[in-house]
Design a protein around this motif. Structure first.
Motif: not given
Length: 227
Positions: A151, A154-155, A194, A197-198, A201
């Motif tokens: 990751v 920021k994530e 973000y 994005f997390a 993941k």
């Protein structure tokens, strides 16, 4: 890990900041008690390191004010005073540990790590929740599915903050301060970017955990089958 350092001696402040950043801590530093207290009351820090002798508010008064605000972040006091009464005053004001100057940097780092472990749900150096674990030093997200993924910075900070506060709703403001800090002019829509994005993941590793957005309130990490 996000750490607040309050030390009024500029050279010491700079030296400690460099040391802590080399160890992987995200550090916000202050040179007076009033600014340190205001920042600490946000509750975004994992550990607070306070020098006792500071202009404005001393470390004892900062710790007391932070505790009165309901913030439970572990506090480490730094002081040149070694008398028992001073140690007792520090602990009674809300500090969790006390380190007398001069000190060895190895001991400082060990005490900070101990306070972090005390306040965070770590297992074998990883932050865990549900079917996921986050290796903060390696910046890798693992899942019981057997999948893992690296990751971004920021994530990592977002997932770390959410996992450490499972069951709590975190506002966009809290997340912005935690991840980008006070000196950043980050807009709140960056938090949403973000956060997306997390989520990707989590989806990639096949986790049952999900980041729920509560309109007008904030975000919460929960297990998908928990209602």
């Amino acid at each position: 890990m996000k750490l607040l350092l309050a030390e009024d001696e500029k050279r010491m402040n700079r030296t400690l900041c460099e040391l802590l950043k080399q160890e992987g801590y995200d550090v916000d530093s202050f040179e007076n008690g009033e600014d340190a207290a205001y920042a600490a009351e946000s509750g975004i820090y994992d550990v607070i390191v306070l020098d006792v002798m500071m202009p404005g508010l001393d470390g004892f008064r900062v710790a007391k004010r932070v505790r009165e605000a309901g913030v439970t972040t572990p506090i480490l006091m730094l002081t040149a005073k070694s008398e028992l009464d001073d140690k007792v005053d520090g602990l009674d004001s809300g500090a969790d540990d006390y380190l007398t100057k001069p000190f060895m940097t190895r001991e400082l780092l060990a005490r900070i790590r101990a306070l972090v472990r005390r306040g965070m749900p770590f297992s074998d150096g990883r932050l865990t929740y549900g079917d996921i674990s986050l290796d903060i030093k390696q910046a890798i997200l693992f899942c019981d599915s057997g999948k893992s993924v690296r990751v971004g910075e920021k994530e990592l900070r977002i997932l770390e903050y959410l996992m450490a506060n499972r069951g709590r709703i975190l506002s966009r403001e809290q997340i912005a301060l935690k991840v980008w800090g006070y000196d950043s002019e980050t807009e709140y829509n960056n938090v949403e970017v973000y956060m997306s994005f997390a989520r990707k993941k989590l989806s990639f590793v096949g986790s049952k955990c999900e980041i729920k957005a509560l309109r007008g309130i904030g975000y919460e990490l929960r297990q998908a089958d928990v209602r």
